[in-house]
Design a protein around this motif. Structure first.
Motif, PDB file in Angstrom:
ATOM      1  N   PRO A   1      48.788  36.916  32.972  1.00 31.59           N
ATOM      2  CA  PRO A   1      49.784  36.130  33.712  1.00 31.59           C
ATOM      3  C   PRO A   1      49.386  35.932  35.171  1.00 31.59           C
ATOM      4  O   PRO A   1      48.534  36.635  35.715  1.00 31.59           O
ATOM      5  CB  PRO A   1      51.057  36.978  33.596  1.00 31.59           C
ATOM      6  CG  PRO A   1      50.556  38.372  33.426  1.00 31.59           C
ATOM      7  CD  PRO A   1      49.293  38.260  32.633  1.00 31.59           C
ATOM      8  N   HIS A   2      50.008  34.962  35.800  1.00 31.13           N
ATOM      9  CA  HIS A   2      49.817  34.755  37.234  1.00 31.13           C
ATOM     10  C   HIS A   2      50.232  36.027  37.978  1.00 31.13           C
ATOM     11  O   HIS A   2      51.185  36.697  37.594  1.00 31.13           O
ATOM     12  CB  HIS A   2      50.644  33.556  37.714  1.00 31.13           C
ATOM     13  CG  HIS A   2      50.197  32.261  37.119  1.00 31.13           C
ATOM     14  ND1 HIS A   2      48.981  31.693  37.403  1.00 31.13           N
ATOM     15  CD2 HIS A   2      50.800  31.429  36.237  1.00 31.13           C
ATOM     16  CE1 HIS A   2      48.858  30.550  36.733  1.00 31.13           C
ATOM     17  NE2 HIS A   2      49.951  30.375  36.019  1.00 31.13           N
ATOM     18  N   GLY A   3      49.498  36.315  39.032  1.00 31.70           N
ATOM     19  CA  GLY A   3      49.738  37.554  39.770  1.00 31.70           C
ATOM     20  C   GLY A   3      48.828  38.679  39.330  1.00 31.70           C
ATOM     21  O   GLY A   3      48.831  39.749  39.940  1.00 31.70           O
ATOM     22  N   SER A   4      48.036  38.448  38.267  1.00 30.25           N
ATOM     23  CA  SER A   4      47.074  39.449  37.815  1.00 30.25           C
ATOM     24  C   SER A   4      45.863  39.462  38.747  1.00 30.25           C
ATOM     25  O   SER A   4      45.685  38.571  39.589  1.00 30.25           O
ATOM     26  CB  SER A   4      46.629  39.152  36.377  1.00 30.25           C
ATOM     27  OG  SER A   4      47.715  39.317  35.479  1.00 30.25           O
ATOM     28  N   TYR A   5      45.021  40.471  38.585  1.00 27.25           N
ATOM     29  CA  TYR A   5      43.875  40.646  39.480  1.00 27.25           C
ATOM     30  C   TYR A   5      42.592  40.856  38.686  1.00 27.25           C
ATOM     31  O   TYR A   5      42.613  41.343  37.543  1.00 27.25           O
ATOM     32  CB  TYR A   5      44.082  41.864  40.388  1.00 27.25           C
ATOM     33  CG  TYR A   5      45.151  41.685  41.428  1.00 27.25           C
ATOM     34  CD1 TYR A   5      44.846  41.223  42.717  1.00 27.25           C
ATOM     35  CD2 TYR A   5      46.482  41.980  41.134  1.00 27.25           C
ATOM     36  CE1 TYR A   5      45.834  41.073  43.673  1.00 27.25           C
ATOM     37  CE2 TYR A   5      47.476  41.828  42.086  1.00 27.25           C
ATOM     38  CZ  TYR A   5      47.142  41.374  43.355  1.00 27.25           C
ATOM     39  OH  TYR A   5      48.134  41.221  44.308  1.00 27.25           O
ATOM     40  N   LEU A   6      41.473  40.514  39.327  1.00 20.97           N
ATOM     41  CA  LEU A   6      40.139  40.786  38.805  1.00 20.97           C
ATOM     42  C   LEU A   6      39.407  41.663  39.809  1.00 20.97           C
ATOM     43  O   LEU A   6      39.314  41.326  40.994  1.00 20.97           O
ATOM     44  CB  LEU A   6      39.366  39.485  38.601  1.00 20.97           C
ATOM     45  CG  LEU A   6      37.915  39.617  38.128  1.00 20.97           C
ATOM     46  CD1 LEU A   6      37.845  40.255  36.737  1.00 20.97           C
ATOM     47  CD2 LEU A   6      37.226  38.249  38.115  1.00 20.97           C
ATOM     48  N   VAL A   7      38.888  42.806  39.344  1.00 15.41           N
ATOM     49  CA  VAL A   7      38.165  43.768  40.185  1.00 15.41           C
ATOM     50  C   VAL A   7      36.738  43.871  39.658  1.00 15.41           C
ATOM     51  O   VAL A   7      36.528  44.243  38.501  1.00 15.41           O
ATOM     52  CB  VAL A   7      38.835  45.162  40.154  1.00 15.41           C
ATOM     53  CG1 VAL A   7      38.081  46.136  41.047  1.00 15.41           C
ATOM     54  CG2 VAL A   7      40.302  45.065  40.559  1.00 15.41           C
ATOM     55  N   LEU A   8      35.751  43.535  40.514  1.00 13.65           N
ATOM     56  CA  LEU A   8      34.359  43.533  40.085  1.00 13.65           C
ATOM     57  C   LEU A   8      33.450  44.213  41.097  1.00 13.65           C
ATOM     58  O   LEU A   8      33.699  44.153  42.307  1.00 13.65           O
ATOM     59  CB  LEU A   8      33.843  42.089  39.924  1.00 13.65           C
ATOM     60  CG  LEU A   8      34.513  41.165  38.912  1.00 13.65           C
ATOM     61  CD1 LEU A   8      33.829  39.802  38.952  1.00 13.65           C
ATOM     62  CD2 LEU A   8      34.464  41.756  37.516  1.00 13.65           C
ATOM     63  N   SER A   9      32.381  44.820  40.584  1.00 10.13           N
ATOM     64  CA  SER A   9      31.255  45.229  41.418  1.00 10.13           C
ATOM     65  C   SER A   9      29.985  44.893  40.651  1.00 10.13           C
ATOM     66  O   SER A   9      29.984  44.871  39.417  1.00 10.13           O
ATOM     67  CB  SER A   9      31.317  46.714  41.768  1.00 10.13           C
ATOM     68  OG  SER A   9      31.147  47.516  40.614  1.00 10.13           O
ATOM     69  N   HIS A  10      28.899  44.635  41.399  1.00 16.92           N
ATOM     70  CA  HIS A  10      27.687  44.115  40.760  1.00 16.92           C
ATOM     71  C   HIS A  10      26.478  44.395  41.645  1.00 16.92           C
ATOM     72  O   HIS A  10      26.476  44.074  42.834  1.00 16.92           O
ATOM     73  CB  HIS A  10      27.841  42.607  40.558  1.00 16.92           C
ATOM     74  CG  HIS A  10      26.904  42.003  39.559  1.00 16.92           C
ATOM     75  ND1 HIS A  10      25.527  42.037  39.709  1.00 16.92           N
ATOM     76  CD2 HIS A  10      27.139  41.345  38.403  1.00 16.92           C
ATOM     77  CE1 HIS A  10      24.968  41.409  38.687  1.00 16.92           C
ATOM     78  NE2 HIS A  10      25.925  40.993  37.872  1.00 16.92           N
ATOM     79  N   VAL A  11      25.435  44.968  41.054  1.00 16.48           N
ATOM     80  CA  VAL A  11      24.199  45.213  41.793  1.00 16.48           C
ATOM     81  C   VAL A  11      23.514  43.888  42.117  1.00 16.48           C
ATOM     82  O   VAL A  11      23.565  42.933  41.336  1.00 16.48           O
ATOM     83  CB  VAL A  11      23.258  46.118  40.969  1.00 16.48           C
ATOM     84  CG1 VAL A  11      21.890  46.227  41.626  1.00 16.48           C
ATOM     85  CG2 VAL A  11      23.872  47.504  40.805  1.00 16.48           C
ATOM     86  N   THR A  12      22.847  43.844  43.283  1.00 19.94           N
ATOM     87  CA  THR A  12      22.132  42.645  43.705  1.00 19.94           C
ATOM     88  C   THR A  12      20.697  42.968  44.080  1.00 19.94           C
ATOM     89  O   THR A  12      20.397  44.087  44.517  1.00 19.94           O
ATOM     90  CB  THR A  12      22.827  41.970  44.901  1.00 19.94           C
ATOM     91  OG1 THR A  12      22.125  40.765  45.233  1.00 19.94           O
ATOM     92  CG2 THR A  12      22.838  42.886  46.123  1.00 19.94           C
ATOM     93  N   GLY A  13      19.840  41.990  43.932  1.00 20.58           N
ATOM     94  CA  GLY A  13      18.466  42.111  44.397  1.00 20.58           C
ATOM     95  C   GLY A  13      18.231  41.364  45.688  1.00 20.58           C
ATOM     96  O   GLY A  13      17.075  41.205  46.109  1.00 20.58           O
ATOM     97  N   ASP A  14      19.307  40.918  46.338  1.00 17.84           N
ATOM     98  CA  ASP A  14      19.183  40.101  47.547  1.00 17.84           C
ATOM     99  C   ASP A  14      18.365  40.769  48.643  1.00 17.84           C
ATOM    100  O   ASP A  14      17.653  40.099  49.394  1.00 17.84           O
ATOM    101  CB  ASP A  14      20.563  39.741  48.102  1.00 17.84           C
ATOM    102  CG  ASP A  14      21.227  38.600  47.338  1.00 17.84           C
ATOM    103  OD1 ASP A  14      20.564  38.031  46.438  1.00 17.84           O
ATOM    104  OD2 ASP A  14      22.398  38.287  47.629  1.00 17.84           O
ATOM    105  N   PHE A  15      18.456  42.099  48.768  1.00 20.68           N
ATOM    106  CA  PHE A  15      17.854  42.785  49.906  1.00 20.68           C
ATOM    107  C   PHE A  15      16.454  43.322  49.600  1.00 20.68           C
ATOM    108  O   PHE A  15      15.717  43.676  50.524  1.00 20.68           O
ATOM    109  CB  PHE A  15      18.762  43.934  50.375  1.00 20.68           C
ATOM    110  CG  PHE A  15      20.203  43.514  50.526  1.00 20.68           C
ATOM    111  CD1 PHE A  15      20.539  42.378  51.245  1.00 20.68           C
ATOM    112  CD2 PHE A  15      21.226  44.235  49.918  1.00 20.68           C
ATOM    113  CE1 PHE A  15      21.855  41.967  51.372  1.00 20.68           C
ATOM    114  CE2 PHE A  15      22.549  43.839  50.042  1.00 20.68           C
ATOM    115  CZ  PHE A  15      22.866  42.697  50.766  1.00 20.68           C
TER     116      PHE A  15
END
Length: 266
Positions: free
Chosen positions: A182-196
């Protein structure tokens, strides 16, 4: 959901598994020599892998606590991993004892530890789904038995999507999981990056792939695309050590190659 009579699958201790490697990074005890060997290979290219794992764990605590303090009472955690206290339900039920948490993982070793995930407060509830993130409808159908899909739900996929390579359509999986919430819900994410440090992370990804895990690091822009159509909470997409770090941890000034974000479905 969990079933006391369910036959447990045998665990292949000769092949490393990302959940057990992560447990080794965190200093846990639920790993085997193959996991340690692969973890040590990763550590040669990225010596701070334990610090990254710890920073990721603390992000999960901060984000979950923040959402509970904002009134979220339902959490769907996919890619739970081997339990490490405090677990998500312990964090949010300290804020609101009546919170409900549904955990999901496909690894049989997590099922063996599921009892630790089910020690809810009397007012709240926790449960466990044995499923792969690539089975979104199975997850959603089972979660409906516990969670009220008429009220906001926090969908947590922490340190998971870098183990879902593009061939498995991760962006579509996230959208499919979010669509019925429903509206008002949330998404929580973390993700490794190779940017650096792209060269070393290419080597690390190859270590995981050689062991059978479809790993893939992503850029900041690629990570941000998971939040398309959602309203990002401040400070938006950022490295983990810039995201609502409490004063006692502000000495962690190094740039950890882990992007995080929390967004709301409007």
């Amino acid at each position: 959901m969990t079933d006391a009579g369910q036959e447990l699958e045998p665990i292949d201790t000769s092949t490393p598994h990302p959940a057990r490697m992560y447990n080794w990074y965190l200093g846990g005890k639920d790993w085997y020599p193959a996991d340690r060997e692969a973890g040590e290979q990763v550590k040669r290219f990225f010596p701070a892998v334990a610090e990254l794992a710890q920073a990721n764990r603390r992000f999960m605590h901060r984000a979950s606590r923040m959402l509970a303090e904002q009134g979220v009472r339902q959490f769907l955690d996919i890619g739970t991993g081997i339990p490490e206290e405090p677990n998500l339900h312990q964090v949010v039920q300290r804020v609101s004892p009546n919170s409900k948490v549904v955990y999901t993982d496909y690894d049989p070793i997590v099922l063996r530890h599921a009892e630790a995930l089910l020690r809810s407060t009397p007012e709240g509830r926790t449960d466990y789904i044995q499923a792969d993130v690539r089975e979104p409808q199975k997850i959603l159908e089972a979660a409906r038995d516990i969670l009220n899909f008429e009220e906001p739900i926090a969908l947590s996929m922490v340190a998971l999507l870098h183990f879902v390579s593009d061939e498995f359509k991760p962006y579509e999986l996230v959208r499919e999981l979010l669509e019925p919430l429903p509206h008002g819900s949330y998404l929580v994410l973390s993700h490794v990056t190779g940017d650096f440090d792209p060269e070393d992370w290419e080597r690390i990804v190859e270590i995981y792939r050689q062991k059978g895990t479809p790993a893939q690091v992503r850029s900041r822009e690629e990570f941000a695309d998971f939040f398309t159509g959602l309203c990002l909470l401040e400070p938006g997409v950022d490295v983990v050590t810039n995201w609502h770090l409490p004063p006692e941890q502000q000495q962690e000034t190094q740039q950890v190659p882990l992007y995080v974000g929390v967004a709301q479905k409007q």
